[in-house]
Design an enzyme around this catalytic site. Structure first.
Site, PDB file in Angstrom:
ATOM      1  N   ASP A   1      47.919   6.913  -0.620  1.00  0.00           N
ATOM      2  CA  ASP A   1      47.009   7.154  -1.058  1.00  0.00           C
ATOM      3  C   ASP A   1      47.009   8.855  -1.502  1.00  0.00           C
ATOM      4  OD1 ASP A   1      45.938   4.574  -0.991  1.00  0.00           O
ATOM      5  OD2 ASP A   1      44.717   5.030   0.609  1.00  0.00           O
TER       6      ASP A   1
ATOM      7  N   GLU B   1      49.646   2.047  -9.182  1.00  0.00           N
ATOM      8  CA  GLU B   1      50.252   3.048  -9.125  1.00  0.00           C
ATOM      9  C   GLU B   1      50.370   3.629 -10.542  1.00  0.00           C
ATOM     10  OE1 GLU B   1      53.606   0.233  -8.746  1.00  0.00           O
ATOM     11  OE2 GLU B   1      51.574   0.542  -8.261  1.00  0.00           O
TER      12      GLU B   1
ATOM     13  N   ASP C   1      44.975  21.712 -20.826  1.00  0.00           N
ATOM     14  CA  ASP C   1      44.499  22.556 -21.894  1.00  0.00           C
ATOM     15  C   ASP C   1      44.576  21.686 -23.316  1.00  0.00           C
ATOM     16  OD1 ASP C   1      44.959  24.836 -20.390  1.00  0.00           O
ATOM     17  OD2 ASP C   1      47.150  24.921 -20.731  1.00  0.00           O
ATOM     18  N   TYR C   2      44.544  20.318 -23.069  1.00  0.00           N
ATOM     19  CA  TYR C   2      44.383  19.598 -24.151  1.00  0.00           C
ATOM     20  C   TYR C   2      43.083  18.652 -24.582  1.00  0.00           C
ATOM     21  CZ  TYR C   2      49.551  19.944 -24.629  1.00  0.00           C
ATOM     22  OH  TYR C   2      51.096  20.210 -24.651  1.00  0.00           O
TER      23      TYR C   2
ATOM     24  N   ASP D   1      53.812   5.759 -14.614  1.00  0.00           N
ATOM     25  CA  ASP D   1      53.923   4.758 -13.448  1.00  0.00           C
ATOM     26  C   ASP D   1      54.669   5.528 -12.510  1.00  0.00           C
ATOM     27  OD1 ASP D   1      53.718   1.864 -12.734  1.00  0.00           O
ATOM     28  OD2 ASP D   1      55.851   2.467 -11.913  1.00  0.00           O
TER      29      ASP D   1
ATOM     30  N   ASN E   1      54.991   3.599  -0.358  1.00  0.00           N
ATOM     31  CA  ASN E   1      53.925   2.877   0.607  1.00  0.00           C
ATOM     32  C   ASN E   1      54.744   2.278   1.887  1.00  0.00           C
ATOM     33  OD1 ASN E   1      51.257   3.332   0.091  1.00  0.00           O
ATOM     34  ND2 ASN E   1      51.049   1.420  -1.098  1.00  0.00           N
TER      35      ASN E   1
END
Length: 666
Positions: free
Chosen positions: A285, A312, A301-302, A268, A276
């Site tokens: 945005d 958000e 990389d995972y 979050d 905003n």
């Protein structure tokens, strides 16, 4: 800023398929079905050679004197043609070379048979036997799928050869020459015409099939583009909730069937609404896109999945082996976003850049576990991360009472707490430092389980706020305070803790007014304590609610001052009646530095004109110190422990009570 996948999808939806030019179409036509035509040509020549060789029987019957030579010619031409074809076929020669071999086989087969056959002494039989030469012409035009020019060339050679041979039968009457010549010429014309028509039809069939293929591919591409669009967040280009939910099911099924453990993380953006409101929706945005790119960088990389879960909030799914790896990745995500150094000056927590809070949950062996469980655990971990000050990562710990399944039991308990009389209030005195009299009490909520076990407020209050149960509990507390103490004037003033969630709820002030009207209690008999340490977004709705409460006469107190970063801003925006300084500052007064800090805070609040209440007074020394500092009111175990309403109502009627005005607004 990276382009989003949504842009690509949008382009695909408007893309027109490529329409090749005539030359390209003809090339494609020749290439179309190349493998099938090669196989058909090979099979056709084998059949043609077998039929060609079987004609040795008419040779023996009709021209026996030269049958040996005609049969030998048939064998040479037939075997030679098949050997040539097989060599070319294994060398993977192009189809045109195979067609050329077959056409040559027809021509040489006709000539190779006709030349020795013409040497026969039985000219009458041969004059009629020559009619079978038309079969070679038909083969060139109809039996094989030659291109029109090759068919015409091959059948023309057969026709010319026939007319040359026909000249050797000049002794025959003209009717014979006209009839046989007309027959061969007619065969040539008609078979060539049919071949031309067949080639045109084949080309039309190819064009129709090609157009249908283009339209099918176009429909498939549009379908895939629409599918991607339906599964793509239009702003960030990440998977949307629909797509990530499907991937979550795949991860879950792999864990259930194959034991592939994974972690689910909810991310979050901290104080995004403030961002905003301050910088505008376009910058908001842009912020979300940059955060999405940073999250993708953190997990690249995972080989994990990342999506926008709404607003958000983002979600990350990654296959990992241990809880430690999950905690490390969650921390990496936090630090990756922090390193962007994206300015966010509207925060009131001492940080001036965009950060994220991360709640992670790791798969663990649970009997009857459901898919929604891991997301629920990640959500609870995210709540813990926010409550811990944001810009941090929390991994769900089943052994932590704040995040364990015990909180779910408490959440269920809170739903029935009011109806089952499991919730109650106790009241802690607030004394005047100068007179020592109780001028107010603070209402403190208590919760017991069905078996009578007490639940600490530090445990059930966060759960109530998280689940929204605080709204019903808050209204119940205000109504109970009025009925237990204020209606019959047992105490002059009662303070009630109010959650920011209540202040954000539309109609809260109206519901309070309704309670006051129902009980007949004046608003000036109530004080609402707002805790600085909790999240308080300073938007117009909250400020309007506080203004409406003040209109009702309710005093607004700032609780736990000094524990957060928003206190000074609130002091500037709201004319608080009283400021309660957190107990930690009093307990730090054992050191000169701690005492100096408390004096500084007292001076700051006093300069703003607010009354001061110090919490946590537990000794005579602390009370004496408060007198020296000129504090208005104190609260703590030393001056009064929390007690039920019955204790306060049992006070003698002649016990002097401090006037309400003593802690009213000056």
């Amino acid at each position: 800023m990276k382009h989003t996948l949504a842009d690509v999808v949008d382009i695909d939806l408007h893309k027109q398929p490529h329409r090749p030019h005539l030359a390209e179409l003809q090339t494609l036509y020749r290439m179309e079905g190349e493998a099938g035509r090669r196989a058909a040509t090979r099979q056709g020549l084998w059949v043609a050679v077998v039929v060609y060789l079987l004609f040795f029987i008419p040779d023996i019957l009709l021209i026996p004197d030269v049958a040996f030579y005609t049969i030998l010619a048939r064998l040479v031409v037939g075997i030679g043609s098949l050997l040539t074809l097989e060599i070319l076929f294994r060398l993977k020669a192009r189809t045109k070379w195979l067609d050329g071999t077959c056409a040559a086989a027809l021509v040489f087969g006709y000539i190779g048979w006709l030349v020795p056959a013409m040497m026969t002494a039985d000219t009458d039989s041969m004059s009629y036997y020559m009619i079978f030469g038309a079969i070679f012409m038909m083969g060139a035009n109809l039996f094989f799928s030659f291109r029109f020019r090759l068919s015409v060339v091959a059948s023309s050679i057969v026709l010319v050869t026939f007319f040359i041979a026909l000249s050797f039968f000049s002794e025959h009457n003209p009717s014979y020459l006209i009839a046989f010549g007309t027959f061969y010429l007619s065969c040539f014309v008609f078979t060539s015409y049919v071949n031309w028509k067949l080639n045109r039809e084949r080309y039309k069939v190819f064009l129709n099939a090609f157009e249908a293929k283009i339209q099918q591919n176009e429909a498939s591409e549009r379908g895939m583009a629409l599918l991607r669009l339906s599964n793509t967040d239009p702003l960030t280009g990440l998977d949307n909730r629909r797509a990530i939910d499907q991937q979550l099911r795949d991860y879950w099924n792999d864990w259930q069937r194959l034991g592939k453990s994974f972690t689910a993380m909810l991310i979050d953006v901290d104080f995004f609404k403030k961002y905003n409101d301050c910088y505008g929706h376009q910058e908001g945005d842009r912020c979300l896109i940059l955060v999405a790119n940073a999250l993708g960088e953190a997990i690249k990389d995972y080989q994990g999945s990342i999506g926008r879960y709404g607003g958000e909030e983002f979600i990350v799914l990654v296959r990992l082996d241990t809880r430690e790896q999950a905690a490390e990745l969650a921390e990496t995500i936090c630090r990756t976003v922090e390193r962007m150094r994206l300015v966010h000056e509207q925060r009131r927590d001492g940080i001036s850049i965009v950060t994220v809070s991360v709640g992670a949950a790791f798969t663990r062996n649970q009997t009857g576990a459901k898919l929604e469980k891991i997301i629920h655990e990640a959500d609870r971990a995210l709540y813990a991360a926010k409550a811990n000050g944001r810009n941090c990562a929390k991994l769900f710990d089943p052994n932590d009472p704040q995040s364990s399944d015990e909180s779910e039991n408490i959440a269920a308990l809170l739903k029935i707490a009011i109806d089952q009389n499991l919730v109650s209030l106790v009241y802690q005195p607030i004394r005047n430092v100068v007179t020592g009299e109780v001028e107010a009490v603070e209402a403190l909520m208590r919760l017991t389980m069905l078996d009578g076990t007490s639940v600490p407020p530090s445990l059930f209050i966060p759960v109530a706020e998280r689940t929204g149960a605080i709204l019903d509990l808050g209204r119940w507390a205000i109504k109970t305070v009025c009925r237990e103490l204020l209606v019959d004037n047992h105490v002059p003033l009662v303070s009630v803790n109010v959650s920011p969630i209540q202040l954000k709820t539309p109609g809260f002030a109206t519901s309070v007014a309704a309670i006051l009207g129902e009980t007949g209690v004046a608003g000036s008999r109530l004080a609402f304590e707002i805790t600085e340490g909790l999240e308080m977004e300073m938007h117009s709705g909250i400020l309007r609610c506080i203004s409406d409460l003040e209109t009702l006469g309710i005093r607004i107190w700032l609780d736990d001052f000094g524990t957060g970063f928003a206190g000074l801003s609130w002091l500037r925006l709201i004319d608080f009646d009283t400021v309660k300084i957190d107990r930690s500052f009093l307990h730090d007064c054992a050191t000169p530095k701690g005492r100096a800090m408390l004096q500084d805070i007292i001076g700051l609040v006093r300069n703003r004109g607010h009354k001061i209440l110090i919490e946590g007074v537990e000794t005579d020394e602390q009370l004496a110190l408060m007198r020296r500092f000129g504090i208005d009111h104190v609260q703590g175990f030393h001056v009064g422990r929390p007690a039920p309403a019955e204790t306060l109502r049992a006070q003698p009627e002649d016990t002097p009570r401090a006037p309400v005005r003593s802690i009213a607004r000056s």
